[in-house]
Design a protein around this motif. Structure first.
Motif, PDB file in Angstrom:
ATOM      1  N   GLN A 190       0.884  -1.845   0.354  1.00 54.03           N
ATOM      2  CA  GLN A 190       0.226   0.085  -0.356  1.00 54.03           C
ATOM      3  C   GLN A 190       0.975   0.984  -0.020  1.00 54.03           C
ATOM      4  OE1 GLN A 190      -3.499  -0.007   2.720  1.00 54.03           O
ATOM      5  NE2 GLN A 190      -3.977  -2.210   3.034  1.00 54.03           N
ATOM      6  N   ALA A 191       0.325   2.284  -0.703  1.00 54.35           N
ATOM      7  CA  ALA A 191       1.169   3.800  -0.524  1.00 54.35           C
ATOM      8  C   ALA A 191      -0.345   4.549   0.575  1.00 54.35           C
ATOM      9  CB  ALA A 191       1.068   4.349  -1.548  1.00 54.35           C
ATOM     10  N   VAL A 192       0.726   4.312   1.751  1.00 49.84           N
ATOM     11  CA  VAL A 192       0.230   5.131   2.981  1.00 49.84           C
ATOM     12  C   VAL A 192       0.539   7.073   2.863  1.00 49.84           C
ATOM     13  CG1 VAL A 192      -0.865   4.960   4.869  1.00 49.84           C
ATOM     14  CG2 VAL A 192       0.175   3.447   4.082  1.00 49.84           C
ATOM     15  N   MET A 193      -0.492   7.311   3.596  1.00 49.54           N
ATOM     16  CA  MET A 193       0.541   8.812   2.907  1.00 49.54           C
ATOM     17  C   MET A 193      -1.225   9.933   4.455  1.00 49.54           C
ATOM     18  SD  MET A 193      -0.707  10.165  -0.642  1.00 49.54           S
ATOM     19  CE  MET A 193      -0.153  12.185  -0.450  1.00 49.54           C
ATOM     20  N   THR A 194      -0.540  10.842   4.499  1.00 53.53           N
ATOM     21  CA  THR A 194      -1.454  11.785   5.026  1.00 53.53           C
ATOM     22  C   THR A 194      -1.898  12.744   4.073  1.00 53.53           C
ATOM     23  OG1 THR A 194       0.826  13.289   5.955  1.00 53.53           O
ATOM     24  CG2 THR A 194      -0.640  11.580   7.751  1.00 53.53           C
ATOM     25  N   GLY A 195      -2.516  14.399   4.104  1.00 50.23           N
ATOM     26  CA  GLY A 195      -2.675  14.703   3.259  1.00 50.23           C
ATOM     27  C   GLY A 195      -4.015  15.274   3.546  1.00 50.23           C
ATOM     28  N   SER A 196      -4.354  15.808   2.662  1.00 53.14           N
ATOM     29  CA  SER A 196      -5.594  16.821   1.785  1.00 53.14           C
ATOM     30  C   SER A 196      -6.914  16.511   3.086  1.00 53.14           C
ATOM     31  CB  SER A 196      -6.267  15.828   0.433  1.00 53.14           C
ATOM     32  OG  SER A 196      -7.194  16.302   0.474  1.00 53.14           O
ATOM     33  N   LYS A 197      -6.767  16.720   4.276  1.00 54.59           N
ATOM     34  CA  LYS A 197      -7.550  16.795   5.428  1.00 54.59           C
ATOM     35  C   LYS A 197      -7.913  15.295   6.340  1.00 54.59           C
ATOM     36  CE  LYS A 197      -9.501  21.271   4.741  1.00 54.59           C
ATOM     37  NZ  LYS A 197     -10.713  21.492   4.693  1.00 54.59           N
ATOM     38  N   ARG A 198      -6.601  14.261   5.761  1.00 61.58           N
ATOM     39  CA  ARG A 198      -6.806  12.551   6.151  1.00 61.58           C
ATOM     40  C   ARG A 198      -5.924  12.108   6.026  1.00 61.58           C
ATOM     41  NH1 ARG A 198     -11.801  10.390   1.112  1.00 61.58           N
ATOM     42  NH2 ARG A 198     -13.631  10.779   2.399  1.00 61.58           N
ATOM     43  N   VAL A 199      -5.673  10.924   6.227  1.00 59.28           N
ATOM     44  CA  VAL A 199      -5.248  10.109   6.255  1.00 59.28           C
ATOM     45  C   VAL A 199      -5.635   8.737   5.368  1.00 59.28           C
ATOM     46  CG1 VAL A 199      -3.200   8.014   7.512  1.00 59.28           C
ATOM     47  CG2 VAL A 199      -4.756  10.670   8.602  1.00 59.28           C
ATOM     48  N   ALA A 200      -4.805   8.239   4.060  1.00 61.20           N
ATOM     49  CA  ALA A 200      -5.692   6.966   3.718  1.00 61.20           C
ATOM     50  C   ALA A 200      -4.519   6.065   2.578  1.00 61.20           C
ATOM     51  CB  ALA A 200      -5.693   7.726   2.634  1.00 61.20           C
ATOM     52  N   GLY A 201      -4.754   5.663   2.611  1.00 57.81           N
ATOM     53  CA  GLY A 201      -3.785   4.283   1.909  1.00 57.81           C
ATOM     54  C   GLY A 201      -4.433   4.251   0.319  1.00 57.81           C
ATOM     55  N   PHE A 202      -3.936   3.356  -0.114  1.00 58.14           N
ATOM     56  CA  PHE A 202      -4.091   3.422  -1.625  1.00 58.14           C
ATOM     57  C   PHE A 202      -2.666   2.142  -2.732  1.00 58.14           C
ATOM     58  CE2 PHE A 202      -4.324   8.128  -0.786  1.00 58.14           C
ATOM     59  CZ  PHE A 202      -5.584   7.878  -1.490  1.00 58.14           C
ATOM     60  N   ASP A 203      -3.792   1.519  -3.379  1.00 50.73           N
ATOM     61  CA  ASP A 203      -3.494   0.584  -4.108  1.00 50.73           C
ATOM     62  C   ASP A 203      -1.839   1.536  -4.995  1.00 50.73           C
ATOM     63  OD1 ASP A 203      -2.362  -1.498  -5.798  1.00 50.73           O
ATOM     64  OD2 ASP A 203      -4.373  -2.344  -6.203  1.00 50.73           O
ATOM     65  N   PRO A 204      -0.721   1.246  -4.717  1.00 46.43           N
ATOM     66  CA  PRO A 204      -0.094   1.439  -5.945  1.00 46.43           C
ATOM     67  C   PRO A 204       0.469   1.788  -7.353  1.00 46.43           C
ATOM     68  CG  PRO A 204       1.312   0.430  -4.434  1.00 46.43           C
ATOM     69  CD  PRO A 204      -0.112  -0.205  -3.809  1.00 46.43           C
ATOM     70  N   ARG A 205      -0.876   0.192  -7.331  1.00 46.29           N
ATOM     71  CA  ARG A 205      -0.805  -0.365  -8.710  1.00 46.29           C
ATOM     72  C   ARG A 205      -1.230   0.130  -9.130  1.00 46.29           C
ATOM     73  NH1 ARG A 205       0.807  -4.863  -5.658  1.00 46.29           N
ATOM     74  NH2 ARG A 205       2.728  -5.777  -6.922  1.00 46.29           N
ATOM     75  N   THR A 206      -3.313   0.894  -8.940  1.00 46.08           N
ATOM     76  CA  THR A 206      -3.784   0.953  -9.838  1.00 46.08           C
ATOM     77  C   THR A 206      -4.340   2.640  -9.285  1.00 46.08           C
ATOM     78  OG1 THR A 206      -5.328   0.713  -7.989  1.00 46.08           O
ATOM     79  CG2 THR A 206      -4.657  -0.820  -9.636  1.00 46.08           C
ATOM     80  N   GLY A 207      -3.789   3.013  -7.999  1.00 48.46           N
ATOM     81  CA  GLY A 207      -4.758   4.233  -7.436  1.00 48.46           C
ATOM     82  C   GLY A 207      -5.368   4.470  -6.249  1.00 48.46           C
ATOM     83  N   LYS A 208      -6.248   3.166  -6.633  1.00 50.62           N
ATOM     84  CA  LYS A 208      -7.471   3.413  -5.705  1.00 50.62           C
ATOM     85  C   LYS A 208      -7.743   3.218  -4.343  1.00 50.62           C
ATOM     86  CE  LYS A 208     -11.387  -0.183  -4.183  1.00 50.62           C
ATOM     87  NZ  LYS A 208     -11.816  -2.108  -4.592  1.00 50.62           N
ATOM     88  N   ARG A 209      -8.292   4.169  -3.743  1.00 47.74           N
ATOM     89  CA  ARG A 209      -7.992   4.339  -2.164  1.00 47.74           C
ATOM     90  C   ARG A 209      -9.336   2.747  -1.572  1.00 47.74           C
ATOM     91  NH1 ARG A 209     -10.842   9.095  -2.724  1.00 47.74           N
ATOM     92  NH2 ARG A 209     -12.745   8.113  -2.073  1.00 47.74           N
ATOM     93  N   LEU A 210      -8.149   2.863  -0.564  1.00 50.76           N
ATOM     94  CA  LEU A 210      -8.710   1.549  -0.029  1.00 50.76           C
ATOM     95  C   LEU A 210      -9.242   1.540   1.416  1.00 50.76           C
ATOM     96  CD1 LEU A 210      -5.415  -0.763  -0.492  1.00 50.76           C
ATOM     97  CD2 LEU A 210      -7.508  -0.655  -2.110  1.00 50.76           C
ATOM     98  N   TRP A 211      -7.943   2.793   2.460  1.00 52.92           N
ATOM     99  CA  TRP A 211      -9.229   2.913   3.280  1.00 52.92           C
ATOM    100  C   TRP A 211      -8.629   5.327   4.195  1.00 52.92           C
ATOM    101  CZ3 TRP A 211      -5.423   4.695   6.773  1.00 52.92           C
ATOM    102  CH2 TRP A 211      -4.176   4.308   6.834  1.00 52.92           C
ATOM    103  N   TRP A 212      -9.299   5.076   4.854  1.00 52.22           N
ATOM    104  CA  TRP A 212      -8.923   6.426   4.995  1.00 52.22           C
ATOM    105  C   TRP A 212      -9.471   6.966   6.281  1.00 52.22           C
ATOM    106  CZ3 TRP A 212     -13.274   5.647   1.640  1.00 52.22           C
ATOM    107  CH2 TRP A 212     -14.244   5.687   2.332  1.00 52.22           C
ATOM    108  N   ILE A 213      -9.516   7.723   7.418  1.00 54.86           N
ATOM    109  CA  ILE A 213      -9.191   8.505   8.658  1.00 54.86           C
ATOM    110  C   ILE A 213      -9.400   9.626   8.430  1.00 54.86           C
ATOM    111  CG2 ILE A 213      -8.439   8.690  10.696  1.00 54.86           C
ATOM    112  CD1 ILE A 213      -7.283   6.684  10.332  1.00 54.86           C
ATOM    113  N   GLU A 214     -10.576  10.336   8.658  1.00 53.57           N
ATOM    114  CA  GLU A 214     -10.833  11.231   8.102  1.00 53.57           C
ATOM    115  C   GLU A 214      -9.778  12.449   9.633  1.00 53.57           C
ATOM    116  OE1 GLU A 214     -12.857  13.180   6.103  1.00 53.57           O
ATOM    117  OE2 GLU A 214     -13.278  11.656   5.438  1.00 53.57           O
ATOM    118  N   GLY A 215      -9.064  13.788   8.903  1.00 52.13           N
ATOM    119  CA  GLY A 215      -8.726  14.425   9.806  1.00 52.13           C
ATOM    120  C   GLY A 215      -7.062  13.542   9.783  1.00 52.13           C
TER     121      GLY A 215
END
Length: 416
Positions: free
Chosen positions: A232-257
Motif C-alpha cells: 500500500q501507499a500510505v500518506m497524510t494530506g488533504s485533511k485525511r490519512v489514507a492508503g492506496f493501491d500503488p498499482r491502480t491508485g484505488k483508495r483503500l481506506w481513510w481516516i478523516e482529519g
C-alpha cells in the motif's frame, strides 16, 4: 570449506548492512538505516571526520540521494531561474555533471520553503526529479503552474520530461517522487484539483491519477508498506490519512482529519502507522493497518496533541517514537501506549527530518548542529556536532557515512 563459508557470510553480512539511500528518507522511506558504523562525532571547525565539503551551485532544501557511486541533488539558481540537477562522485565529492531541468519564473512561497525542495529518487541506472513550473512573473504566492517530472540516466542524459498536472499553493512547491515496480508516484496535493498520480518509468506516460477529496495543500510523501500481503501507499494530506493501491491508485481506506495540512511523512514499524501533524492544530497518532473504507472510528490506537511537529518527519525504533518538534524540542513517545516518555529542548528550531541507525537517533537543528541521542527511554546525548552553517535539508546515510546538505555545501561525514 568451512573457512570459505564463514568468509562468505561475513562479506554478505557487510553488504547487507551497507545500503544506498535512493529516495526521500532512505531505502524504506522512513529515515531508518540498517548500517552499524555511522559516525557519531564530527566538527567543521577542526575538520574532524569531515571527508569532503563541496560547494553547490544554487539553493534548495532537497536532500541528497545516493545510488551506486553517484549522489544526486537538486537546486535552483535564483539568478538565472534555472532548476538544476547535480550529480556528484560519492568518494570524492567532485561534481560529475550539472543539468538544467527547466528555467521558469520563481514562484512565491513560504519563508521556510525553497525553489528546490523536492528530493529526487534514483535506481541503479536513472534518477527522477520534479519541479514546479509557471509562466507567472509576479512572484506572488499561490499563482498557478504545473508539476513537471523528468528522468535522467546516471551520465546526465535526459530520457523524458512531462507535465503531470496543475499545482498552486501559497506555501510553494515540494514533491518527492517514490519508485514502485515500473511506476513513479507523485503527490499533487495543492489548493485546487489535487491528485495522487503514477507515471510509467520508461516513458513518463500517466498510468493513473486519483483525485484527492478535500483539495488542500500538503507536502507528505507516500510511504510504501506491505499490509496483509499487499503493498500500500500510505500518506497524510488533504485533511485525511489514507492508503492506496500503488498499482491502480484505488483508495483503500481513510481516516478523516486529524487536521488540515500535513508536511511530515508517516512511519511504520510493521505493527502500526505513526503520524505527526500539522496545521492549524498539532497531532501525534498511532493507526492500526488494515480495514476498508472509512476507519476513522475503528483504527486509531492512540491520539495525543503534546508535540508541535509540523515539518520534520519522525522515526520509530526500539519500541519508541521520536519526534523533532519544529520549536527545537525533542520528544520520545512509547509507540504502544502513546505515553510521552521524555521531552528535551535541543535547539532553536528543527526543519530536518530525523534519521536513525545502530540504536541512535540524529536530530539536526536549523543552526547546523546535530545532536546524536540514544534511542532509549532516557534522554541520553551521545554527542553534539556542529557544521557551522544553516541546515534545512534532511541527512542521508550510506556506506558508513552521513551526508548533510547545508545552505551552501554538501558535506560527507565519516571516519578517514
Amino acid at each position: 570449506m568451512r573457512i570459505g563459508f564463514l568468509l562468505a557470510m561475513i562479506v554478505a553480512g557487510s553488504l547487507c548492512r551497507a545500503e544506498d539511500w535512493p529516495q526521500w528518507r532512505g531505502p524504506r522511506g522512513d529515515g531508518t538505516s540498517r548500517e552499524t558504523s555511522v559516525p557519531v562525532q564530527w566538527d567543521a571547525a577542526t575538520g574532524k571526520n569531515i571527508l569532503w565539503k563541496t560547494p553547490i551551485t544554487g539553493s534548495g532544501y532537497s536532500s541528497p540521494v545516493l545510488s551506486g557511486d553517484s549522489i544526486f541533488l537538486t537546486s535552483c539558481d535564483e539568478t538565472t531561474h534555472a532548476r538544476l540537477l547535480h550529480c556528484l562522485d560519492r568518494a570524492s565529492g567532485q561534481i560529475k555533471w550539472t543539468r538544467e531541468v527547466i528555467a521558469a519564473p520563481l514562484e512565491g512561497m513560504h519563508k521556510l520553503n525553497s525553489h528546490a525542495s523536492g528530493t529526487p529518487a534514483a535506481d541503479d541506472q536513472h534518477v527522477y526529479v520534479t519541479f514546479f513550473q509557471t509562466d507567472d512573473t509576479s512572484g506572488e504566492r499561490g499563482q498557478p503552474g504545473e508539476m513537471i517530472v523528468a528522468k535522467y540516466d546516471h551520465q546526465g542524459n535526459q530520457d523524458w520530461l512531462v507535465t503531470v498536472g496543475s499545482f498552486s499553493s501559497i506555501h510553494g512547491y515540494c514533491t518527492s517522487p517514490v519508485l514502485f515496480e515500473d511506476l513513479i508516484l507523485v503527490n499533487g496535493d495543492h489548493d485546487g484539483e489535487s491528485y495522487l498520480a503514477a507515471l510509467n518509468q520508461s516513458t513518463g506516460a500517466l498510468v493513473w491519477k486519483t483525485p484527492r477529496v478535500h483539495q488542500t495543500r500538503s507536502y507528505a510523501t507516500p510511504l510504501l508498506c506491505e499490509i496483509d500481503g499487499a503493498v500500500q501507499a500510505v500518506m497524510t494530506g488533504s485533511k485525511r490519512v489514507a492508503g492506496f493501491d500503488p498499482r491502480t491508485g484505488k483508495r483503500l481506506w481513510w481516516i478523516e482529519g486529524p487536521t488540515e495540512q500535513f508536511v511530515a511523512s508517516m512511519v511504520y514499524d510493521n505493527e502500526n502507522f505513526y503520524l505527526t501533524a500539522g496545521f492549524p492544530t498539532y497531532h501525534v497518532m498511532s493507526i492500526r493497518p488494515g480495514g476498508n473504507g472509512d476507519v476513522t472510528e475503528s483504527h486509531v490506537n492512540w491520539h495525543v496533541t503534546e508535540a508541535q511537529s509540523y515539518v520534520p518527519s519522525p522515526v520509530v525504533t526500539n519500541g519508541l517514537l521520536f519526534i523533532a518538534d519544529d520549536r527545537g524540542i525533542a520528544h520520545c513517545f512509547d509507540s504502544q501506549t502513546g505515553e510521552r516518555v521524555w521531552r528535551e529542548r535541543l535547539g532553536r528550531h528543527f526543519s530536518a527530518s530525523l534519521v536513525t541507525a545502530n540504536g541512535l537517533v540524529y536530530f539536526t537543528t536549523d543552526d547546523g548542529e546535530t545532536i546524536v541521542m540514544k534511542a532509549s527511554r532516557q534522554p541520553e546525548i551521545v554527542h553534539k556536532n556542529s557544521l557551522g552553517e544553516s541546515v534545512f535539508a534532511s541527512p542521508a546515510i550510506s556506506n558508513g557515512k552521513l551526508y548533510v546538505r547545508t545552505r551552501e555545501h554538501l558535506v560527507c561525514i565519516g571516519s578517514p
